[in-house]
Design a protein around this motif. Sequence first.
Motif, short mmCIF file in Angstrom:
data_model
loop_
_atom_site.label_atom_id
_atom_site.label_comp_id
_atom_site.label_asym_id
_atom_site.label_seq_id
_atom_site.Cartn_x
_atom_site.Cartn_y
_atom_site.Cartn_z
N UNK A 67 0.80 -1.21 0.00
CA UNK A 67 0.00 0.00 0.00
C UNK A 67 0.84 1.26 0.00
N UNK A 68 2.12 1.11 0.30
CA UNK A 68 2.94 2.32 0.46
C UNK A 68 2.82 3.24 -0.74
N UNK A 69 2.59 4.51 -0.45
CA UNK A 69 2.54 5.50 -1.52
C UNK A 69 1.20 5.50 -2.22
N UNK A 70 0.44 4.44 -2.10
CA UNK A 70 -0.81 4.34 -2.83
C UNK A 70 -1.96 5.04 -2.14
N UNK A 71 -1.96 5.03 -0.81
CA UNK A 71 -3.08 5.61 -0.10
C UNK A 71 -2.60 6.70 0.83
N UNK A 72 -3.57 7.42 1.37
CA UNK A 72 -3.23 8.49 2.29
C UNK A 72 -3.11 7.98 3.72
N UNK A 73 -3.61 6.79 3.94
CA UNK A 73 -3.64 6.28 5.31
C UNK A 73 -2.24 5.85 5.74
N UNK A 74 -2.06 5.78 7.05
CA UNK A 74 -0.77 5.35 7.58
C UNK A 74 -0.61 3.87 7.42
N UNK A 75 0.59 3.38 7.68
CA UNK A 75 0.84 1.94 7.64
C UNK A 75 0.19 1.28 8.86
N UNK A 76 0.07 -0.03 8.79
CA UNK A 76 -0.46 -0.76 9.92
C UNK A 76 0.46 -0.65 11.12
N UNK A 77 1.70 -0.28 10.86
CA UNK A 77 2.73 -0.25 11.88
C UNK A 77 2.81 1.08 12.61
N UNK A 78 1.79 1.93 12.38
CA UNK A 78 1.87 3.29 12.89
C UNK A 78 2.19 3.39 14.38
N UNK A 79 1.49 2.63 15.26
CA UNK A 79 1.82 2.75 16.68
C UNK A 79 3.28 2.40 16.97
N UNK A 80 3.79 1.39 16.28
CA UNK A 80 5.19 1.01 16.50
C UNK A 80 6.11 2.14 16.09
N UNK A 81 5.78 2.82 14.98
CA UNK A 81 6.59 3.96 14.55
C UNK A 81 6.63 5.05 15.61
N UNK A 82 5.45 5.35 16.15
CA UNK A 82 5.38 6.45 17.13
C UNK A 82 6.12 6.07 18.40
N UNK A 83 5.94 4.83 18.85
CA UNK A 83 6.65 4.39 20.05
C UNK A 83 8.15 4.48 19.84
N UNK A 84 8.59 4.04 18.65
CA UNK A 84 10.03 4.06 18.37
C UNK A 84 10.55 5.50 18.44
N UNK A 85 9.78 6.42 17.85
CA UNK A 85 10.21 7.82 17.87
C UNK A 85 10.25 8.36 19.30
N UNK A 86 9.25 8.01 20.09
CA UNK A 86 9.20 8.50 21.47
C UNK A 86 10.37 7.95 22.29
N UNK A 87 10.66 6.68 22.12
CA UNK A 87 11.78 6.09 22.85
C UNK A 87 13.10 6.71 22.39
N UNK A 88 13.12 7.11 21.12
CA UNK A 88 14.32 7.72 20.56
C UNK A 88 14.54 9.12 21.15
N UNK A 89 13.49 9.92 21.18
CA UNK A 89 13.67 11.29 21.69
C UNK A 89 13.92 11.28 23.20
N UNK A 90 13.56 10.17 23.87
CA UNK A 90 13.81 10.07 25.31
C UNK A 90 15.03 9.20 25.57
N UNK A 91 15.88 9.04 24.57
CA UNK A 91 17.02 8.12 24.69
C UNK A 91 17.91 8.49 25.87
N UNK A 92 18.27 7.48 26.69
CA UNK A 92 19.06 7.76 27.90
C UNK A 92 20.41 8.42 27.60
N UNK A 93 20.90 8.29 26.37
CA UNK A 93 22.21 8.86 26.09
C UNK A 93 22.14 10.38 25.87
N UNK A 94 20.92 10.92 25.73
CA UNK A 94 20.80 12.37 25.53
C UNK A 94 20.73 13.07 26.89
#
Lengths: 669, 109
Positions: A93-120
């Motif tokens: 579906x990538x690029x074909x529709x406007x909707x997000x991927x099925x993996x959207x929650x995982x993407x957001x969690x990954x980003x949140x864990x990244x911005x809260x990374x203990x090394x920062x």
Amino acid sequence: MVSAVWKLESARITAALVRLVRDVGAAEELAQDAMVAALEQWPAAGIPDNPAAWLTTVARRRAVDRIRRAEREERRQAVLARELETTEPGDGRRGGTDEGDGDEPADILRLLLLTCHPSLPTQARIALTLRLLGGLTPEEIARDLLLDTTTVTRRIAEGKRLLALQRVDFTAAPAPEELGERIGAALEVVYLVFNEGYAATSGEDLIRPDLCLTALRLGRLLARLAPREPEAQALVALMELQASRQAARTGPDGEPVQLHEQNRGRWDPLLIRRGFEAMLRARDLLAARRSTGERAGQPGPYLLQAAIAVCHAQAPTAEETDWLQIAALYQALAHLLPTPVVQLNRAVAVGRAHGPQAGLDLVDALHLEPTLQDYHLLPSVRADLLLRLGRTAEAQTEFRRAAGLTRNDAERTFLLRRADVLGIATSGPELGAAADAFLAQAGLDASSRRSYAQTLRRLRTGLGDTAALAQVTADQIARVFHTAWGEAAPATWNRHRAALRSFCAWAGHAALADAVPRRTAPATAHRSAPTGPELRALLRDLAIPARDRALWRVLLESGATVTAVLALDVEDLDLPRDRARSGRAFVCWRPETTLLVSELTERRARGPLFLSARRPAPARTPADAADLCPETGRRRLSYERAEFLFKQASRRIDPAGRGFTLRVLRTGT
Amino acid sequence: MRYLMTARSTETTPAPDEKLFTEMAAFVEEMTAAGILLATGGLAPEGVRLVSRGDELTVTDGPFAEAKEAVAGFALVEVGSKEEAVELARRFRRIVGDGESIVQQVFGP
């Protein structure tokens, strides 16, 4: 309008972009471009039917353009190869529709864990999280945190730069054994943001609701993304319950209203209900963990704090508060988080549950705590307890001392009023006035005056400006000295002591002059361990070979034995996860150390990780072939040699000049 | 800040179908989980009207003549700005179709 859509959607748009371009900085730029496009086009073309989808589509289109451009330039072929390999078959579906991927929650969690990374650094984590997940502009962040925009922009840039150094995998979730810890780091950031809004430490307003709202949104987001984590639910419960008291926390003139005096009718029942619901979910998750015998089946710090908030919310009146339960919860919390502030709160609860004397005993045990010496709540809690014990004069002094320490105007007025109500006239000169008069003497030269003023300032904040000089005791003075300079060098201690003696003699209180003894020998015996900052400076010294710094950092961060770390082979490394296999366990280190470790392995696929600098003479070839590097012919670094090198290097941070053993790294300072 | 959104049906408002229920349930769930939606519900067309004038209080049972203009549902939301509230109302209207919504800020407690 554009910014409203942005606040609601930025987390998911940016998270999807991070996965696509694998670079936090680039993702943020693309997201920004999309927003700028919206600002240009919406006013003319009208707001699209589905603004969020519009933004996502534009941003994605630009991301794809960017990747294609990179492809043409043949600079990022490797990235694209991975991209095609991992996304094409399962994700048509990538690029074909406007909707997000099925993996959207995982993407957001990954980003949140990244911005809260203990090394920062903490400040960079907060700024980056507010920027990328809260959808706040640097200007808004600056306004909320009372900083200037340049500082915020710098912190965001620093965070992105450090993240770029991490070489994080932007598509995989953290390893399960790491996930709990990383979520903990994210919860910490969310609660810091909340507290900054809820208990504004400075400025005119006691509460900044916008920041509380952002923190609550982030907390709820995290709780949704990590649905099996009791602490995430508990943090939401804690924030909802605290926010429910927002309106009741300040009086008509902006002064703070203490919990037991708040008008409970102004507590927000909707937020309380939502807090209870989150608490029930947290408890259920914990019970489920216990029943499956999972580790971490014990209540965490947020659950305990939320449970305390629940106790308050359930009490119809202040008098009906279940203080026994609260005192017990604080005891459990103090066990997990033995910080002075938690201990102080525990003392308040114990004072209510078991009588003021029991509370006072706990407070007095905190009196020597250096981190609390300027904390106005210590004397103010103490004053409350003294008052209940009928020790009115002491209570008055403590209220005034608290008033002298607080930075909030409304609170100062409030504390002084409480002191004045007690209406005890002080007899004789007061400490503050006496100190001023002493310093104003004509005979003092400028440098003595500066030096004396420093000593007396500490004494004044410790005892209160309005303390009657005649009633100050030797014990009180000794306490101030121990709290302020207990760890200082003897020369410093003696300088302050001389200033005290001089002041006492002048004021005619010779008896107090001997309140503190002179120090001759070092205050403590030879230190068996260096301090954290000293060690960190050593580990950052680029004049020291990378091998040694890598070894020391791994020891410090992993807590593994020296023997186990020296025994590591190149084959054991799992660099993407910042660890190495050691028998059936792992030796783990912080991501920034991985760079250093990877330097040691250059062009080597096997053999000992830490090598000695020279090739062994033929006669000294080790018996065990595993200790010889098959590629360089060099030998595994020996314990003795490693120990010698560390001793040499750490001499300069050892006052005794002997240097430390590698073991001090392991015990983690 | 809090906003109350009330929705009214108009003559062209379509009757709710299965699709609408599914979409609405997903929307409500998402907004609740995000901490935005505090309370929501649909309202019965009938009701009791109380009118006071001077010392006199009149109580009338509904339904009322202008039933079409009665509030059919409400949502209480916690947002950062009026624009955010309007964007939410926009999403809501996209799901339910024809009709009208009113967004008002709530003060207190």
